[in-house]
Design an enzyme around this catalytic site. Structure first.
Site, PDB file in Angstrom:
ATOM      1  N   ARG A 137       5.294  10.732  -5.502  1.00 52.04           N
ATOM      2  CA  ARG A 137       5.263   9.293  -5.803  1.00 52.04           C
ATOM      3  C   ARG A 137       3.800   8.859  -5.895  1.00 52.04           C
ATOM      4  NH1 ARG A 137       5.347   4.601  -2.032  1.00 52.04           N
ATOM      5  NH2 ARG A 137       5.843   2.797  -3.324  1.00 52.04           N
ATOM      6  N   HIS A 196       0.832  -0.989  -7.074  1.00 48.44           N
ATOM      7  CA  HIS A 196       0.485  -0.755  -5.672  1.00 48.44           C
ATOM      8  C   HIS A 196      -0.826  -1.502  -5.416  1.00 48.44           C
ATOM      9  CE1 HIS A 196       1.418   2.140  -2.161  1.00 48.44           C
ATOM     10  NE2 HIS A 196       0.466   1.334  -1.725  1.00 48.44           N
ATOM     11  N   GLU A 219       5.793  -2.862  -1.725  1.00 48.33           N
ATOM     12  CA  GLU A 219       5.577  -3.779  -0.598  1.00 48.33           C
ATOM     13  C   GLU A 219       5.067  -5.156  -1.007  1.00 48.33           C
ATOM     14  OE1 GLU A 219       3.239  -1.965   2.473  1.00 48.33           O
ATOM     15  OE2 GLU A 219       4.652  -0.314   2.758  1.00 48.33           O
ATOM     16  N   ASN A 226      10.000   1.372   2.794  1.00 46.77           N
ATOM     17  CA  ASN A 226       8.858   1.918   3.530  1.00 46.77           C
ATOM     18  C   ASN A 226       9.023   1.527   4.990  1.00 46.77           C
ATOM     19  OD1 ASN A 226       7.919   2.698   1.058  1.00 46.77           O
ATOM     20  ND2 ASN A 226       6.060   1.436   1.101  1.00 46.77           N
ATOM     21  N   TYR A 230       7.446   2.033   8.954  1.00 46.85           N
ATOM     22  CA  TYR A 230       6.389   2.516   9.850  1.00 46.85           C
ATOM     23  C   TYR A 230       6.637   2.202  11.312  1.00 46.85           C
ATOM     24  CZ  TYR A 230       3.645   3.752   5.782  1.00 46.85           C
ATOM     25  OH  TYR A 230       3.218   4.352   4.632  1.00 46.85           O
ATOM     26  N   GLU A 278       8.093   5.595   1.792  1.00 48.31           N
ATOM     27  CA  GLU A 278       6.911   5.875   2.623  1.00 48.31           C
ATOM     28  C   GLU A 278       7.327   5.906   4.082  1.00 48.31           C
ATOM     29  OE1 GLU A 278       3.493   3.258   2.267  1.00 48.31           O
ATOM     30  OE2 GLU A 278       3.676   3.280   0.079  1.00 48.31           O
TER      31      GLU A 278
HETATM   32  C1  FCB Z   1       1.680   0.869   3.452  1.00 52.65           C
HETATM   33  C2  FCB Z   1       1.056   0.983   2.081  1.00 52.65           C
HETATM   34  C3  FCB Z   1       0.308   2.270   1.858  1.00 52.65           C
HETATM   35  C4  FCB Z   1      -0.440   2.710   3.099  1.00 52.65           C
HETATM   36  C5  FCB Z   1       0.470   2.707   4.292  1.00 52.65           C
HETATM   37  C6  FCB Z   1      -0.182   3.178   5.565  1.00 52.65           C
HETATM   38  O1  FCB Z   1       1.777  -0.468   3.795  1.00 52.65           O
HETATM   39  O2  FCB Z   1       2.032   0.878   1.078  1.00 52.65           O
HETATM   40  O3  FCB Z   1      -0.539   2.097   0.751  1.00 52.65           O
HETATM   41  O4  FCB Z   1      -1.556   1.942   3.276  1.00 52.65           O
HETATM   42  O5  FCB Z   1       0.975   1.433   4.506  1.00 52.65           O
END
Ligand code: FCB
Length: 477
Positions: free
Chosen positions: A92, A136, A181, A309, A311, A382
């Site tokens: 990607r 992006h 995002e 995405n 995290y 992600e």
């Molecule tokens: C996300 C972004 C990516 C990267 C990660 C850690 O928010 O999409 O570009 O910075 O975080």
């Protein structure tokens, strides 16, 4: 602060059985143009908002810029060879808008498009499925000068650019993501101003969010018109939002942040409406007068897949009683109308970004999208972590990052077991890169990049991931 309601964080390689993923599961890794390409002024590329922002003193840590980054523009062959060594099934990447349409309007730049044609051809030659993200975060600077995403016209410009990329690459790219995002573009770019273009106005942030989604809807239509066979989706960053305690005020704080972080995007994109409670929360910020008849239908244009995405989790608490809300409300914030909600840390393990490690949150997030919003195939577009890496004898043994991936892949597998149609997973990131306002100080890569020599060193996590891909699953441990 204790939080009995939420599941324990998973941060280490704990006991785990062998797990196999469904046949055809799309194993990938992700990057973004400004974070890796470099060659900022080559091949006809013009500045984006990130060029301007990073060259403005005080905006990016240590004054780092993406001028050279990982020099991927000149090392495409070497980098695709590394992907092939890892056995990636998909890669990607994002297209830099100002590289293929300098200035953000008018004709395509053949030299810019050629770079992406070469990349895609190289991927296909190695049996790696290209997955293209159109936006992006690198808005061409002239479009920002004309008002940026708070201006409605930017949505139309995005659709024009999409048509041009679809025309050039649609014959060889099957998977398309419109936006990456949009929360970050809107609320960090125009709310807190911690990302480019660095403006800080709550109403502008809300308008930007709307016009990003409108641009997405128009881009979906442009893609469908150019390439009926394309698989089209959008990528949103989602967080479970947990109240710090069960107190009604904390629960209300969680509702507000969930509305801004998650439902602001999920509801329009997948239901064609804005949440009523969000609109009430934002009453002091905007009257939503920028929303025109028909916009929400465009925004909710049918998709083929949804990218998530993931995290971390947000844990929040009500504003401190008795505090004067006015200074908070005037301070630049990425939470307009809810500036005084407190973000709480719980003392669980965190990454080098200080983000809590919370693999069960991935199960929660994927189940929510599936159970509350859509039957569409989902992809984790992600997921990953920054940790401090050390090169010892030419090797980088990143056991902490490896454990993060392991825990989150176990969570992804659990989500599939719970009925989520999860079809693929992209590690963030293929290689260390320019981490936005943090410059090069945060390393997310499975491949270590020595920015002096541009040498690439696959870390332990990369070798481990190659083995996961090879066996289509996780070994017992
Ligand atoms: C996300 C972004 C990516 C990267 C990660 C850690 O928010 O999409 O570009 O910075 O975080």
């Amino acid at each position: 602060m204790s939080n009995p309601a939420s599941p324990p964080a998973v941060g280490v390689l704990d006991q785990g059985p062998e797990l196999t993923f469904p046949p055809g599961f799309l194993w990938g890794a992700a990057t973004a143009a400004y974070q890796i390409e470099g060659a900022a002024t080559e091949g006809g590329r013009t500045p984006s908002i990130w060029d301007t922002f990073s060259r403005t003193p005080g905006r990016v840590l240590h004054g780092h810029t993406g001028d050279v980054a990982c020099d991927h523009y000149h090392r495409l062959g070497e980098d695709v060879a590394l992907m092939a060594e890892l056995g990636l099934r998909s890669y990607r990447f994002s297209v830099s808008w100002p590289r293929v349409q300098p200035g953000g309007s008018g004709r395509a730049n053949a030299e810019g498009l050629d770079f992406y044609r070469r990349l895609v051809d190289e991927l296909l030659a190695h049996g790696i499925e290209p997955w293209l993200t159109l936006y992006h975060w690198d808005l061409p600077q002239p479009l920002e000068d004309a008002g940026g995403w708070p201006a409605r016209d930017t949505a139309g410009r995005f659709a024009d650019y999409t048509a041009l990329v679809a025309d050039a690459l649609g014959d060889r790219v099957r998977y398309w993501t419109t936006l990456n995002e949009p929360w970050c573009s809107a609320f960090l770019g125009y709310g807190s101003g911690t990302h480019a273009p660095g403006r800080a106005d709550g109403a502008d942030a809300v308008r930007a969010g709307h016009h990003l989604m409108l641009g997405h809807g128009l881009a979906v239509r442009a893609l469908r018109a150019a390439r009926p066979e394309a698989e089209v989706g959008v990528t949103v960053n989602l967080y479970p939002v947990t109240p710090a305690t069960d107190a009604p005020a904390d629960r209300d704080a969680a509702r507000r942040i969930d509305a801004l972080a998650n439902r602001f995007f999920l509801d329009p994109l997948l239901r064609g409406t804005y949440p009523a409670d969000l609109m009430t929360d934002l009453r002091g910020v905007t009257d939503f007068g920028h929303v025109r008849d028909g916009d929400l239908a465009t925004i909710a244009s049918p998709l083929d897949l949804v990218g998530v995405n993931y995290y971390s989790r947000h844990v929040v608490a009500a504003p401190v009683q008795g505090a004067d809300p006015v200074p908070y409300r005037r301070a630049p914030s990425c939470w307009p109308g809810s500036e005084d909600v407190r973000f709480v840390t719980r003392g669980v393990p965190v990454t080098d970004m200080d983000w809590e490690i919370d693999a069960p949150g991935l199960v929660e997030t994927l189940r929510r999208v599936h159970e509350e919003y859509t039957d569409l195939p989902l992809y984790v577009t992600e997921n990953g972590s920054a940790f401090v890496d050390r090169v010892v004898d030419g090797r980088v043994d990143d056991t902490d990052r490896l454990a993060y991936f392991d825990a989150h892949l176990r969570a992804a597998h659990a989500a599939i077991g719970a009925g989520v149609p999860l079809r693929g997973y992209f590690a963030w990131s293929l290689m260390d890169n320019f981490e936005w306002a943090w410059g090069y100080t945060k390393r997310f890569g499975m491949i270590y990049v020595d920015y002096e020599s541009q040498a690439r060193i696959p870390k332990s996590s990369a070798r481990w991931y190659a083995e996961v891909i090879r066996r289509n699953g996780l070994a017992a441990h």
